[in-house]
Every structure is written in C-alpha cells, then in structure tokens.
Design an enzyme around this catalytic site. Structure first.
Site, PDB file in Angstrom:
ATOM      1  N   LYS A   1       0.818  -1.211   0.000  1.00 34.74           N
ATOM      2  CA  LYS A   1       0.000   0.000   0.000  1.00 34.74           C
ATOM      3  C   LYS A   1       0.854   1.264   0.000  1.00 34.74           C
ATOM      4  O   LYS A   1       0.465   2.281  -0.576  1.00 34.74           O
ATOM      5  CB  LYS A   1      -0.949   0.009   1.195  1.00 34.74           C
ATOM      6  CG  LYS A   1      -1.770  -1.264   1.355  1.00 34.74           C
ATOM      7  CD  LYS A   1      -2.512  -1.666   0.105  1.00 34.74           C
ATOM      8  CE  LYS A   1      -3.306  -2.950   0.318  1.00 34.74           C
ATOM      9  NZ  LYS A   1      -3.891  -3.476  -0.929  1.00 34.74           N
TER      10      LYS A   1
ATOM     11  N   LYS B   1      -2.740   1.895   8.841  1.00 34.40           N
ATOM     12  CA  LYS B   1      -3.062   0.778   7.954  1.00 34.40           C
ATOM     13  C   LYS B   1      -1.839  -0.098   7.721  1.00 34.40           C
ATOM     14  O   LYS B   1      -0.732   0.418   7.549  1.00 34.40           O
ATOM     15  CB  LYS B   1      -3.546   1.291   6.589  1.00 34.40           C
ATOM     16  CG  LYS B   1      -4.834   2.093   6.620  1.00 34.40           C
ATOM     17  CD  LYS B   1      -5.238   2.499   5.214  1.00 34.40           C
ATOM     18  CE  LYS B   1      -6.573   3.199   5.175  1.00 34.40           C
ATOM     19  NZ  LYS B   1      -6.973   3.544   3.784  1.00 34.40           N
TER      20      LYS B   1
ATOM     21  N   GLY C   1      -9.657  -4.449   4.577  1.00 37.55           N
ATOM     22  CA  GLY C   1     -10.004  -3.680   5.759  1.00 37.55           C
ATOM     23  C   GLY C   1      -9.465  -4.255   7.054  1.00 37.55           C
ATOM     24  O   GLY C   1      -9.819  -3.782   8.134  1.00 37.55           O
TER      25      GLY C   1
ATOM     26  N   ASN D   1      -6.965  -3.042  -5.973  1.00 39.24           N
ATOM     27  CA  ASN D   1      -7.153  -4.478  -5.782  1.00 39.24           C
ATOM     28  C   ASN D   1      -6.850  -5.174  -7.107  1.00 39.24           C
ATOM     29  O   ASN D   1      -7.573  -4.981  -8.089  1.00 39.24           O
ATOM     30  CB  ASN D   1      -8.574  -4.790  -5.317  1.00 39.24           C
ATOM     31  CG  ASN D   1      -8.798  -4.347  -3.888  1.00 39.24           C
ATOM     32  OD1 ASN D   1      -8.134  -4.807  -2.969  1.00 39.24           O
ATOM     33  ND2 ASN D   1      -9.716  -3.416  -3.687  1.00 39.24           N
TER      34      ASN D   1
ATOM     35  N   ARG E   1      -7.268  -7.954  -8.640  1.00 43.75           N
ATOM     36  CA  ARG E   1      -8.015  -9.220  -8.751  1.00 43.75           C
ATOM     37  C   ARG E   1      -9.465  -8.901  -9.081  1.00 43.75           C
ATOM     38  O   ARG E   1      -9.875  -7.745  -9.126  1.00 43.75           O
ATOM     39  CB  ARG E   1      -7.955  -9.965  -7.422  1.00 43.75           C
ATOM     40  CG  ARG E   1      -8.396  -9.096  -6.232  1.00 43.75           C
ATOM     41  CD  ARG E   1      -8.511  -9.856  -4.948  1.00 43.75           C
ATOM     42  NE  ARG E   1      -8.657  -8.998  -3.785  1.00 43.75           N
ATOM     43  CZ  ARG E   1      -9.759  -8.380  -3.407  1.00 43.75           C
ATOM     44  NH1 ARG E   1     -10.862  -8.475  -4.134  1.00 43.75           N
ATOM     45  NH2 ARG E   1      -9.789  -7.640  -2.314  1.00 43.75           N
TER      46      ARG E   1
ATOM     47  N   VAL F   1     -15.339  -9.162  -5.016  1.00 44.62           N
ATOM     48  CA  VAL F   1     -16.561  -9.842  -4.581  1.00 44.62           C
ATOM     49  C   VAL F   1     -17.780  -9.219  -5.255  1.00 44.62           C
ATOM     50  O   VAL F   1     -18.714  -9.912  -5.673  1.00 44.62           O
ATOM     51  CB  VAL F   1     -16.706  -9.761  -3.044  1.00 44.62           C
ATOM     52  CG1 VAL F   1     -18.002 -10.420  -2.584  1.00 44.62           C
ATOM     53  CG2 VAL F   1     -15.516 -10.403  -2.356  1.00 44.62           C
TER      54      VAL F   1
END
Length: 453
Positions: free
Chosen positions: A116, A158, A165, A290, A292, A295
């Site tokens: 990140k 983070k 998350g 992300n 990928r 969801v």
C-alpha cells in the site's frame, strides 16, 4: 484460448469461475481442502483435486500443493479468484516458472500495487489525488504521532501489506498512539507476515467508491464505471451498488479516467479495481488498488452486460479487448447484498453450521451467486460469505424495492446458523440509505441506535 483452467479458490467465486469456463468450453479443475469435500464446485467442475487439510495455510494458501495439482491435471492457466493467493506475487512467479498462465496481472505489478505504501507513491507520481499522510512506512509510534500532529486528527493506521479492511485502527487523539500503533503492527505481522504500517488522514463522513478497470496486453484500457461500497462493517463491505447515488456524474467520469490512466502507467493487465474515498466536498482521494476480481463484480456485470470473468480469461490468453471505452454502456441500477453466515447481534461473529433449509430468492432480475445448498455444512475455517444476492432495476427506487422483496424471500436456517439477511433489510430501510445520504459510518450508527434503544 485455454483448454483447461485450475481454480485456486473455494466457495461461490470458485463456482462462478467454473461456470464461465464451461460456457467457454474450457475444462475446469477445482481444488479443495478436507473441509470442502462436499462443496458445490467439487460437484460441478470437470475435475477436482484434494490439496490438503482444512487449515488454509496447508491447502488454499500452500503454493506447492496448488501448483502440483495444476501440473498433475494438465492445467494451462490458473484463476485465483479473490482472497487467498489472488494478490500474492510469489504465487504469480511460481506459476510463470512452471509454465502456467496466471489469470491476473504480472507478479511485479501485483507486488508494487499490493504494497500500500509503494502503491501510494506510484499513484502520486501519476497525479492521483491522495489523502494527506505518509509515503513511507512509519517506524515508531512517536513518528506516526508527529505526522498526525502535522496533518490533523483523526488519522487511520493501515498495514502496508494489508487488504480487506483488516488490521486498520482509527486514531482520534495523540494519546491513543502508544497502544494503537502497537496493536496495528502486531496484527499486521500476524495476518500478513509484515509489520510495516503507514497512516493517512481519516475521512469521516465519506463515501467509498471504486472504479472497475480492464486492461489487456496490447496497451488498451477501459473502465466499466463505479460501484458505491459505503455500507461496511469493520471496513468490510456489506452492500454495493451502481451507479453511485447522489454523486456528480462528471466527478465519477473523472475518477474513471484517472483510474485507467494510472492502471496503464502501472503496466496493469486484467481486471482490477481502484478504490477511492469521496468527501462531503465532493473531492476524491485514492485509497488502494485491488489486483483481482472483486466480490462485488456482479453489480457491474448487471448494468453492462459483460462477463468480467470471461474478460479476465480472454485477456490472460493474450486477446485484445473486444470493445473501447465508447462501447461501454451502463443501463439501470444494480445492488448487491452480501449474505454472510454471521450474527449481527453478536458483533458479526461467524455462525457456521449445517444448512437444513436453503431456498434462494428468485423472480425477475434477481441473481444469486452462492455455493450453499440444503444439507451443506458451512465450515468455520474460512470467510463467512454464504451468498451474494444481486438485483437489477431501471432505477434505484425499484432496485431497493426488489432487493427488499428478495431478502424477505431468501430462506436460510439450520443449527447454529445465523445470517446478515435481516440486518441488510434494516439497512435498506434506513432513511439515510434511501436518500443516498449515507456514509461508511452507517452501520455503526444503526448499531449504536439499536444498543441505546
């Protein structure tokens, strides 16, 4: 095109990938742990290979077992789904060294975007707007506090290698740094094997909006619009929708342009998602990428008519995108609710068990992505997602009404089983959600009101 694809995942996404493979005439190979022997994808796939015991570290996360299954079955490509090894650069490298095509970005892209801190630095170089914070990991609580004192509170700590998350901590005042920094680093090390953390300004209230991009190996890139993911618990999404309600279309279009530009600059290949926070002033700031499938990809599929898994496979096979940005047309509104095997009354603790009753919702413009069925034993060893309920309608009001009907129609029960379905219905009825005045704090507001009643 590939003749065979090994699906290095489980649950609903594994079944989702297997279905697209069958439509494309591709032989699908499922892998499964001892806990998933009776899973839906094992029954559906053309071939299935057991790769280890229930523990994910010894099965779905154990690279040698996955690679051995691919080589043993003659797979040409590997689809990692989401979670598990989907954003693991070492896995991408091992696939390549064994002659397997990973259906996703190259290892070096996964590595630089998965970190990140490095991703923030890279995005800053492309002109992407960032929240104030650190561009390097913070080595100690005192250093983090000095940065926070300079940019103002609240801030959020983070994990640099984090995702989903997990492990994040909001710091509201200087006195909290001593223990929250320590807790964040310990959690980061336990979950991701990397104790590095960074911080940025915590924006609250805020909307969480993401942009879906597709990039091929020929230098082409498009975005498929945005998804609003603001309804969350513990920084993990519960409800997603598109279009993002109540936001300026020009703002959203600019987010799409910036996302594609940055994806191409990073050498991105495949389906990816750029995540942003949008403040009350309408300004947007980059959060993460992300690398990928997400969801919540079905809401994009419902309004565009595109099969994102199909596009992933085509891109990995070296084929160019079959459409341009001008060809992307979005129609109507789609909403997805994640039905998890969790107990909302007990702080969303997982509630696994055997499904004695499992009757999915149906009717016009209703889609259910699930691996559940009556008699299925929901294991406690993995993520609690049981089903994704997705609806489409010409406008948001009709989509909400359709989702409320579908949630009420979905019947799930069994010893020990509890789901988020009832809580999701309550969310959809909340005035702030109905009027699109909600933010990422909506779930906390509902739970606080319930506890005070």
């Amino acid at each position: 095109m590939f003749g065979s694809v090994l699906i290095a995942n489980r649950g609903e996404i594994a079944l989702r990938v297997a279905r697209t493979c069958r439509e494309l005439g591709i032989r699908s190979i499922a892998v499964y742990s001892a806990a998933d022997e009776d899973s839906a994808v094992v029954r559906f796939a053309d071939e299935a290979v057991r790769i280890g015991p229930a523990a994910a570290k010894a099965s779905y996360l154990y690279i040698p077992a996955v690679i051995e299954a691919a080589l043993k079955t003659g797979a040409e490509a590997v689809h990692p789904g989401y979670g598990f090894l989907s954003e693991e650069p070492d896995f991408a490298e091992v696939c390549a060294s064994n002659g397997l095509t990973l259906i996703g970005p190259p290892a070096d892209v996964i590595r630089k975007l998965g970190d990140k801190v490095e991703a923030r630095t890279l995005m800053a170089g492309t002109g992407m707007p960032l929240l104030p914070g650190s561009l390097e990991p913070v080595a100690a609580a005192d250093e983090a506090r000095r940065i926070a004192d300079g940019i103002g509170y609240p801030v959020i700590l983070k994990p640099a290698a984090g995702g989903g998350g997990k492990g994040m901590q909001v710091v509201s005042e200087p006195g909290e740094f001593a223990w929250k920094y320590g807790e964040t680093t310990r959690t980061a090390l336990a979950l991701f094997g990397d104790a590095r953390v960074y911080l940025e300004r915590y924006l609250n209230p805020a909307r969480h909006v993401e942009i879906q991009v597709l990039c091929d190996t020929h230098g082409n890139g498009v975005h498929l619009g945005e998804r609003d993911c603001s309804v969350q618990r513990r920084h993990q999404k519960l409800v997603e929708e598109t279009p993002a309600p109540g936001l300026d279309p020009e703002l959203l279009a600019e987010m799409g342009r910036v996302a594609v530009r940055s994806a191409l600059a990073a050498g991105y290949v495949g389906a990816g998602t750029f995540e942003f926070l949008v403040g009350p002033d309408g300004a947007f700031s980059f959060m993460e990428v992300n690398s990928r499938i997400q969801v919540e990809h079905p809401v994009t599929e419902m309004v565009t008519g595109l099969d994102l898994v199909r596009e992933q496979i085509r891109i990995a096979a070296g084929l160019p995108l079959g459409f341009s940005q001008e060809d992307v047309v979005r129609r109507g509104c789609a909403i997805e609710c994640r039905i998890n095997a969790e107990d909302p009354d007990r702080d969303f603790v997982p509630a696994p068990g055997t499904l004695t009753e499992f009757v999915p919702a149906g009717g016009p413009f209703v889609r259910v992505d699930t691996h559940g069925y009556a008699g299925y034993r929901v294991p406690g060893a993995y993520d609690s997602l049981l089903a994704k309920l997705v609806v489409w309608a010409p406008d948001r009001a009709q989509a909400i009404a359709r989702m409320r009907r579908a949630l009420g129609e979905f019947r799930i029960s069994g010893p020990g089983i509890s789901t988020t379905a009832g809580f999701l219905a309550e969310l959809l009825d909340h005035p702030a959600f109905r009027s699109a005045a909600h933010s990422t704090s909506l779930v906390d507001e509902i739970r606080s009101a319930s506890q005070a009643a």
